[in-house]
Every structure is written in structure tokens, then in C-alpha cells.
Design a protein around this motif. Structure first.
Motif, PDB file in Angstrom:
ATOM      1  N   PHE A  56      17.821  -0.753  14.010  1.00  0.00           N
ATOM      2  CA  PHE A  56      18.483   0.161  14.549  1.00  0.00           C
ATOM      3  C   PHE A  56      19.668  -0.462  15.604  1.00  0.00           C
ATOM      4  CE2 PHE A  56      14.594   2.946  13.724  1.00  0.00           C
ATOM      5  CZ  PHE A  56      14.894   3.060  12.335  1.00  0.00           C
ATOM      6  N   ASP A  57      19.272  -1.133  16.507  1.00  0.00           N
ATOM      7  CA  ASP A  57      20.176  -1.680  17.534  1.00  0.00           C
ATOM      8  C   ASP A  57      21.309  -2.323  16.860  1.00  0.00           C
ATOM      9  OD1 ASP A  57      18.592  -0.546  19.488  1.00  0.00           O
ATOM     10  OD2 ASP A  57      17.633  -2.794  20.097  1.00  0.00           O
ATOM     11  N   ALA A  58      21.028  -3.264  15.610  1.00  0.00           N
ATOM     12  CA  ALA A  58      22.046  -4.169  14.929  1.00  0.00           C
ATOM     13  C   ALA A  58      23.212  -3.116  14.531  1.00  0.00           C
ATOM     14  CB  ALA A  58      21.512  -4.954  13.827  1.00  0.00           C
ATOM     15  N   LEU A  59      22.580  -1.857  13.828  1.00  0.00           N
ATOM     16  CA  LEU A  59      23.415  -0.926  13.317  1.00  0.00           C
ATOM     17  C   LEU A  59      24.243  -0.294  14.454  1.00  0.00           C
ATOM     18  CD1 LEU A  59      23.970   0.569  10.655  1.00  0.00           C
ATOM     19  CD2 LEU A  59      22.727   2.471  11.356  1.00  0.00           C
ATOM     20  N   SER A  60      23.771  -0.023  15.428  1.00  0.00           N
ATOM     21  CA  SER A  60      24.784   0.750  16.578  1.00  0.00           C
ATOM     22  C   SER A  60      25.576  -0.075  16.843  1.00  0.00           C
ATOM     23  CB  SER A  60      23.737   1.589  17.674  1.00  0.00           C
ATOM     24  OG  SER A  60      23.144   2.380  16.941  1.00  0.00           O
ATOM     25  N   ASN A  61      25.300  -1.390  17.323  1.00  0.00           N
ATOM     26  CA  ASN A  61      26.125  -2.374  17.851  1.00  0.00           C
ATOM     27  C   ASN A  61      27.343  -2.726  16.946  1.00  0.00           C
ATOM     28  OD1 ASN A  61      24.579  -2.351  20.093  1.00  0.00           O
ATOM     29  ND2 ASN A  61      23.447  -4.193  19.620  1.00  0.00           N
ATOM     30  N   SER A  62      26.984  -3.030  15.633  1.00  0.00           N
ATOM     31  CA  SER A  62      28.097  -3.487  14.686  1.00  0.00           C
ATOM     32  C   SER A  62      28.714  -2.259  14.245  1.00  0.00           C
ATOM     33  CB  SER A  62      27.161  -3.969  13.357  1.00  0.00           C
ATOM     34  OG  SER A  62      26.549  -3.241  12.679  1.00  0.00           O
ATOM     35  N   ALA A  63      28.469  -1.120  14.461  1.00  0.00           N
ATOM     36  CA  ALA A  63      29.083   0.066  14.274  1.00  0.00           C
ATOM     37  C   ALA A  63      30.260   0.104  15.171  1.00  0.00           C
ATOM     38  CB  ALA A  63      28.508   1.538  14.252  1.00  0.00           C
ATOM     39  N   ARG A  64      30.190  -0.404  16.104  1.00  0.00           N
ATOM     40  CA  ARG A  64      31.343  -0.212  17.271  1.00  0.00           C
ATOM     41  C   ARG A  64      31.899  -1.687  17.639  1.00  0.00           C
ATOM     42  NH1 ARG A  64      27.557   3.134  17.568  1.00  0.00           N
ATOM     43  NH2 ARG A  64      27.831   5.296  18.037  1.00  0.00           N
ATOM     44  N   GLU A  89      26.213  -4.907   6.123  1.00  0.00           N
ATOM     45  CA  GLU A  89      24.825  -5.411   5.685  1.00  0.00           C
ATOM     46  C   GLU A  89      23.728  -4.572   6.381  1.00  0.00           C
ATOM     47  OE1 GLU A  89      26.015 -10.201   5.330  1.00  0.00           O
ATOM     48  OE2 GLU A  89      25.359  -9.472   7.426  1.00  0.00           O
ATOM     49  N   ASN A  90      24.099  -4.292   7.523  1.00  0.00           N
ATOM     50  CA  ASN A  90      23.145  -3.074   8.261  1.00  0.00           C
ATOM     51  C   ASN A  90      23.055  -1.786   7.614  1.00  0.00           C
ATOM     52  OD1 ASN A  90      22.341  -5.260  10.343  1.00  0.00           O
ATOM     53  ND2 ASN A  90      24.157  -4.654  11.513  1.00  0.00           N
ATOM     54  N   ILE A  91      23.885  -1.367   7.133  1.00  0.00           N
ATOM     55  CA  ILE A  91      24.074  -0.161   6.048  1.00  0.00           C
ATOM     56  C   ILE A  91      23.072  -0.395   5.121  1.00  0.00           C
ATOM     57  CG2 ILE A  91      25.482   1.557   5.196  1.00  0.00           C
ATOM     58  CD1 ILE A  91      27.640   1.121   6.884  1.00  0.00           C
ATOM     59  N   ALA A  92      23.287  -1.148   4.281  1.00  0.00           N
ATOM     60  CA  ALA A  92      22.482  -1.717   3.304  1.00  0.00           C
ATOM     61  C   ALA A  92      20.934  -1.542   3.638  1.00  0.00           C
ATOM     62  CB  ALA A  92      22.860  -2.678   2.451  1.00  0.00           C
ATOM     63  N   ALA A  93      20.665  -2.521   4.649  1.00  0.00           N
ATOM     64  CA  ALA A  93      19.497  -2.700   5.200  1.00  0.00           C
ATOM     65  C   ALA A  93      18.735  -1.375   5.504  1.00  0.00           C
ATOM     66  CB  ALA A  93      19.478  -3.815   6.273  1.00  0.00           C
ATOM     67  N   MET A  94      19.563  -0.315   6.428  1.00  0.00           N
ATOM     68  CA  MET A  94      18.881   0.895   6.532  1.00  0.00           C
ATOM     69  C   MET A  94      18.401   1.761   5.309  1.00  0.00           C
ATOM     70  SD  MET A  94      18.782   1.591   9.938  1.00  0.00           S
ATOM     71  CE  MET A  94      18.979   3.391   9.870  1.00  0.00           C
ATOM     72  N   GLY A 112      30.071   5.934   9.819  1.00  0.00           N
ATOM     73  CA  GLY A 112      30.912   5.250  11.088  1.00  0.00           C
ATOM     74  C   GLY A 112      30.173   5.748  12.319  1.00  0.00           C
ATOM     75  N   PRO A 113      30.786   5.122  13.544  1.00  0.00           N
ATOM     76  CA  PRO A 113      30.153   5.441  14.560  1.00  0.00           C
ATOM     77  C   PRO A 113      30.284   6.843  15.122  1.00  0.00           C
ATOM     78  CG  PRO A 113      32.099   4.317  15.205  1.00  0.00           C
ATOM     79  CD  PRO A 113      31.944   4.148  13.648  1.00  0.00           C
ATOM     80  N   GLY A 114      31.514   7.684  14.800  1.00  0.00           N
ATOM     81  CA  GLY A 114      31.936   8.862  15.050  1.00  0.00           C
ATOM     82  C   GLY A 114      33.050   9.243  14.329  1.00  0.00           C
ATOM     83  N   PHE A 115      33.253  10.442  14.038  1.00  0.00           N
ATOM     84  CA  PHE A 115      34.541  11.192  13.371  1.00  0.00           C
ATOM     85  C   PHE A 115      35.198  12.023  14.233  1.00  0.00           C
ATOM     86  CE2 PHE A 115      31.243   9.766  10.428  1.00  0.00           C
ATOM     87  CZ  PHE A 115      31.806   8.867   9.647  1.00  0.00           C
TER      88      PHE A 115
END
Length: 680
Positions: A421-429, A444-449, A520-523
Motif C-alpha cells: 500500500f505504501d509503495a503504491l501511494s509513493n509511486s503514484a506521486r 508494477e504496484n498496480i498489478a500487485a494490488m 492515478g493519485p488524483g484527478f
């Protein structure tokens, strides 16, 4: 002209707010929308549940969507659920002009006119302005949204203009405003610590003050404050809640109340069922007869004042960790740290998240940066006026009946799931996260989620290819495919210019996909949302994906159910509603089992109708249909916690007894463990 006296500057800074509320509609139409809206309320006060007929735009929303902005700049006020014009609004109507709206925005919000001062030396890009503001005013803004909203309004109101190369310069009106407006220099921010004593808190009405006084006179009552779930239709949750309470100001039948809420907010009955326990437990609505409801005297007083603080006072008197959350966020604090503090009061992460959302909406907390919150000056002063509960005094048993998660709400950072979860949030930004090429870590983190939730997901990436392909089998056994496009943005916001519909359509066709999602992190803005809706692309934030993953594990959602997130336009709201309904079902099951445990010795066997009368006064207050469904589920051969004793017609009178419940739970747990071992 800049204010020279340091005390005056400090007063100006403390008096103003941070966030300019969103105004629905195209940016080019903003001023005309405001003018026409104010003209309408100048003629007559309007019910915020109605929708204005505007001539200046084809995209029209209910008054409650426009109210936050109109109230924020001071041209309108809420009086008992009606939007009325203020003296400032009257003055604007007498002589409508853009400069007056600019004056109001500068008077109400921090760092508005100060942007003009930064442009005085030379034109700058939005990025340049944002960087200067963050450096000079010690801001932790995670993206450009705060700066862009201010510059958008400055442009619309004729204070700045585009001068080429994505740069913005002052207009003559902007130069004049610099001379006219009192400005706060960046120097004052370093030693501006809000003094709670400088902020005046409006006293609570008598009906609400009495609730708080009970806690003062008898601190033991703190332990009886509930920890029940909150659920309110969005957006503008406080306004929506006020609408519901206002409707019930006179006695209303359960069916009429449900029909009103369902029609007003386009909800299913199950969602309203989920909301009712919160309304009753938090002292907003009470049952005064069989299926007859009315707003409490305290809730009526809140509707009369229209003061958001009065709602929070009522909630604080009835629910744990409302005022206490303000103390937990006295200094800049991460959300997770606040949630961890909430767990000491018996509040899990989701419940604390709801409380936090209401506190932010009311201006009690503010988001200082991504995943960080801090009490505002108003919040600190408000907290000082409330009787508080110490976490040390919380009873070990939970005063409300609810399903308890076996998962620790504040898990270790070593937990692989939390790390993801942390990796997804960090890599989103951070497009270059983990030292990889742009966007690769996020993809990669999206696929893992998606794999975490049980999908077959693989990152493809590369030129001419989609980022992630997700596959699953639906209930008929058919393979369904979705392509996912990941958009990592250091600014935290994806705009319509970041998306190529031609490329995405090509990826969809190439992979034979049924659905498309953009993560994405936000729209930002309506343009991208309207574009995505038209094209059938689902927009999913990293936070939404994390929340869905948590609920999927907690509730055992099927892949078809999770896959609602791909459907446009109402997939994610439908998924949220489904999650809410399933959580309620689990709570009802827990309550049924607990009641059987308490009552069976005296009554031998119980029917759904028996429990309906026993549980009507509880916070959950399940309906007869919900109880029948719970009984039938618990009596299935697969579960077998309830044993049918005597079948009757109607079904609600069929009686059951509970037997071998511990052994059945152990059996189910053993089967689940065996299955888990097989799929690991």
C-alpha cells in the motif's frame, strides 16, 4: 499595500481560511454562475435540496453543491436549511463586478492577493508560483491544486493573464489590487502560532449544551459514548446530513423517511438501513413510536443555527474520538498516527476516517500535505471548549455491538500488504520511484494490488502497450479482461491532457479488453471526469484502490463484485454501497449470535420476529427482513450455527436454537485455513 504592522499581519493570517471551496461548472463560466446564483437568492431564500434553473450554463447542480462556495465568500448564509442572501451578497447584486468577488476571496482566504505580489517582478508559470509559495510561506502542499485554484480565480476575475510560454503576468486590475489589498508577508508565517484565545467560538444552543454538561457533571458517561459506524451520502456530507435531519423535524414514518432519503440521494434501501443506526446512536434522530421517527431536540437546534460546530458537539456527546481526534492532530500528524490513537478508544481505521472527513469538512482539521492533518486554529479553540475523554479510561469491552476485525488496525510496516500500500501511494506521486524508469514502479504496484485481490494481473508496459492487463472469470465462467493505465504524477493530479484516448482505445482493442481503468493519485477538474465518463474509462485513485483491497479481504468480496470498479459511470459508488451493505450484514449476524447467547436459556428457541422486538431499540436496529436473512444463513448446512426447531408460516415465526456454535466456528476456520494453505 502590504500591512507593515506585524500584529496586524498575524491577525489577518489567523482570520483567514486555507481552502477555497470548489465551484461546480466550467472555469470560464464561474463568474456568471456566481452572479446568477446570488441574483436568485436575492429574490427568495432557496431550499438547498432544489436545483436552480441557470441560463449561463447547461451543467446545473443542486443548491447544496453551490452553497459551500457562496457561504465561503460570504454572499450567502444557511438558515434552517434555506440558503439566504447576506449583506455582502446584496452589495454585489447592487453593483455586480469581478473586482468585488476578488475582494471577497482575498478577504476570506490565505495566499490569494499574495500571488499577485509574487508576479510583480516578472511573469511566472504555475509551477514557479507554487514553488515560491511553498518556500516563502513554509507550505507542505503536495501538488499544484491549491495554487492552481487560486490562479484560476485570479484569471477568471481579470487579475492575471497568460503572457506566453505557460507564464502568467499581472493585468492593470491586478496591479491596482496589489495597491489596495492588505497583504501578509512570508516573514510573519515563521512566528505565527495561532492563539486559541483569539478565536471566538459561538456558544452551543441550550439543547446541545445540556448534552455536553452531562459529560462534565458525570465523566463516567464518557465510557458509554458509542463507536458505531458512520455513513452519510457524499459529497457535502454535513449539508446532506442536515437535509435528512431537517426532513424529520416533524414526526415521520419509517417508510416515508426511507423513501425521502432514497429519492433525495439516489440510494438503495440497504444503504439507508446502514445509515439509521448512526443517526440514532449519534443523537440526531430518535424513534418515538413503532416505526415513527423524529429529529432530536439537539438536532433541531443544530438545524436552526446552521453551525457545523453544533453537529460536531452532538456527535462528540454521543461518539468517542470526535473531539479527542482534534487533540491527536494538534500538531502536524500522519493519518495513520491519528487512526492508531483512535484504536485506543475502540474506533477502527474506517470509523476514524469518517470522523476525520467531517472534521476537515467543518474546518476543524486541515490537510497540510498528503496523508498529513493538523488542527486549525478554530479546531484547537473548539477542542478547548469540549469535555474530553482520556484513552486510559476506556473500558475494555466495547459499548456497541459490531463485528470486530481480527486484523490489527495499526499493523507493522513489515507487513507485506502495508508495504505494498505504501509503495503504491509513493509511486503514484513519484514517477521515478524505487530507482526505476518513469512510471514502472507504479505500474508494477498496480498489478500487485490486483493480484492481492485475486485477479490475474500482469504488467506489460513499454511503447505501444498498455500498462497492466487484468483478467478474471465472471459468474458464468467467461473470461473478462480489463486494461489499466497508470498515471504517476509528482504534482498529485492527473488532467485530461495526460490521457490519450486514441492510445487507450488501441490498447483496449489489442488486448480484447471489456473495460478500461485509469489509476492515478488524483484527478483534477470536471473536464477529465466528463471525458472519462463519455469514453467509458473508470477513474480510480490509489487511495480508492487501497480501500477496495482492504474491504475485499475483510468481507470476502467476489471478483465480480470487486470488478464493479471498472464500470462507468456508477461502478465505484455501487461497490461502496455493496461494501457498506455487507458490513452491516456481518454486524447483524454478530448481534443475532450474541442475542441468542443471552436469551436462549430463558426462551429455548427464538424466531426472527422475537429478535426484531428485542433489538428494535439497539443502535443497529435490524429490520425483520434482515433478521430473516441472517437466520437462514446461519441455519444453512455449511454454517450450521442455528438449528431449525419449528417451521412456521409466515417465515418470521419459524423458531431456531443455537447449538455447537464454538465447534462450528472452529470447523469453518479449519476449512478456511486448509483452503489458504492450498492456494499459497
Amino acid at each position: 499595500m502590504e500591512i507593515m504592522d506585524i500584529q496586524q499581519q498575524k491577525s489577518e493570517w489567523k482570520r483567514k481560511r486555507w481552502s477555497i471551496p470548489e465551484l461546480r461548472g466550467s472555469k470560464q463560466e464561474w463568474y456568471e454562475i456566481v452572479r446568477e446564483l446570488v441574483e436568485r437568492i436575492a429574490n427568495n431564500a432557496v431550499d438547498m435540496n432544489t436545483t436552480p434553473d441557470l441560463k449561463v450554463t447547461s451543467s446545473v447542480y443542486p443548491w447544496r453543491n453551490y452553497a459551500p462556495f457562496l457561504k465561503g465568500i460570504g454572499v450567502a448564509a444557511n438558515k434552517a436549511g434555506l440558503l439566504t442572501i447576506t449583506d455582502a451578497g446584496v452589495k454585489f447584486i447592487e453593483s455586480p463586478n469581478k473586482r468585488y468577488i476578488a475582494d471577497l476571496l482575498h478577504d476570506k482566504y490565505r495566499i490569494f492577493g499574495e500571488i499577485l505580489y509574487l508576479l510583480q517582478s516578472e511573469p511566472k508559470t504555475i509551477e514557479d508560483i507554487d514553488e515560491l509559495l511553498c518556500r516563502e510561506y513554509s507550505l507542505d502542499w503536495a501538488n499544484l491544486s491549491n495554487t492552481r485554484r487560486r490562479t484560476d480565480w485570479l484569471e477568471v476575475l481579470g487579475m492575471i493573464e497568460a503572457v506566453g510560454n505557460r507564464k502568467w503576468g499581472l493585468t492593470d486590475e491586478g496591479k491596482k489590487a496589489i495597491q489596495d489589498w492588505p497583504l501578509v508577508s512570508s516573514d510573519v508565517v515563521d512566528h505565527t502560532e495561532e492563539n486559541n484565545q483569539d478565536i471566538q467560538i459561538t456558544p452551543a444552543p441550550t439543547e446541545i449544551e445540556e448534552l455536553l454538561k452531562k459529560l462534565v457533571d458525570n465523566p463516567a458517561l464518557h465510557k458509554k459514548r458509542n463507536t458505531y459506524n458512520i455513513w452519510i451520502p457524499s459529497p457535502n456530507r454535513i449539508e446532506n446530513l442536515r437535509t435528512i435531519v431537517q426532513y424529520a423535524s416533524e414526526k415521520v414514518t419509517r417508510s416515508d423517511l426511507f423513501e425521502f432519503i432514497e429519492n433525495e440521494f439516489q440510494l438503495k434501501t440497504s444503504s439507508v438501513e446502514s445509515m439509521m443506526p448512526f443517526l440514532k446512536a449519534d443523537g440526531l434522530i430518535e424513534e418515538v413510536g413503532k416505526s415513527i421517527y423524529v429529529s432530536t431536540s439537539a438536532a433541531k437546534a443544530w438545524c436552526e443555527t446552521g453551525n457545523d460546530l453544533d453537529l460536531l458537539r452532538i456527535m462528540h456527546a454521543n461518539k468517542r474520538f470526535v473531539g479527542e481526534m482534534i487533540l491527536a492532530a494538534k500538531d502536524d500528524t500522519t493519518r495513520n498516527e491519528v487512526y492508531a490513537e483512535g484504536s485506543k478508544y475502540g474506533m477502527n481505521t474506517e470509523k476514524s476516517r469518517w470522523v476525520m472527513g467531517l472534521l476537515i469538512e467543518a474546518g476543524i482539521l486541515e490537510e497540510t500535505q498528503y496523508l498529513h492533518v493538523k488542527a486549525t486554529g478554530l479546531g484547537k479553540a473548539f477542542a478547548a471548549s469540549l469535555p474530553m475523554m482520556s484513552a486510559d479510561n476506556v473500558l475494555p469491552e466495547n459499548p456497541t455491538t459490531e463485528i470486530e476485525n481480527n486484523v490489527d488496525n495499526t499493523p507493522s510496516k513489515n507487513d507485506e500488504k502495508i508495504q505494498l500500500f505504501d509503495a503504491l501511494s509513493n509511486s503514484a506521486r513519484d514517477p521515478m520511484a524505487e530507482g526505476k524508469a518513469s512510471g514502472v514502479a507504479f505500474e508494477e504496484n498496480i498489478a500487485a494490488m490486483f493480484r492481492l485481490m485475486g485477479f490475474d494481473a500482469i504488467r506489460i508496459g513499454g511503447a505501444g502497450n498498455t500498462d497492466v492487463v487484468v483478467k478474471w472469470k465472471d459468474n458464468t465462467g467467461k473470461t473478462v479482461t480489463a486494461v489499466v493505465d497508470g498515471k504517476s504524477k509528482s504534482g498529485g493530479t492527473v488532467t485530461h491532457t495526460d490521457i490519450s484516448d486514441v492510445a487507450i482505445e488501441t490498447h483496449k482493442e489489442k488486448n480484447g479488453a471489456d473495460y478500461v481503468a485509469i489509476v492515478g493519485p488524483g484527478f483534477g477538474g470536471d473536464t477529465i471526469k466528463n471525458f472519462a465518463r463519455k469514453k467509458g474509462f473508470s477513474l480510480v485513485t490509489d487511495k480508492e484502490l487501497i480501500d477496495i483491497a482492504l474491504s475485499a479481504k475483510e468481507l470476502g468480496l467476489s471478483l465480480d463484485e470487486i470488478a464493479l470498479l471498472f464500470k462507468v459511470p456508477n461502478g465505484i459508488p455501487a461497490l461502496e454501497e455493496l461494501i457498506n451493505a455487507q458490513k452491516r450484514q456481518l454486524e447483524i449476524i454478530s448481534l443475532v449470535v450474541k442475542t441468542f447467547k443471552q436469551e436462549q436459556e430463558a426462551m429455548d428457541s427464538l424466531s426472527a420476529r422475537d429478535l426484531y422486538f428485542l433489538l428494535r431499540g439497539t443502535e443497529i436496529s435490524p429490520s425483520l427482513e434482515e433478521l430473516i436473512n441472517a437466520f437462514e444463513l446461519l441455519a444453512t448446512d455449511e454454517i450450521g450455527v442455528l438449528n431449525l426447531i419449528k417451521k412456521a408460516s409466515p417465515t418470521e415465526n419459524t423458531t431456531y436454537a443455537m447449538q455447537n456454535e464454538v465447534q462450528r466456528v472452529n470447523k469453518l476456520r479449519a476449512i478456511a485455513s486448509a483452503i489458504e494453505c492450498g492456494i499459497e
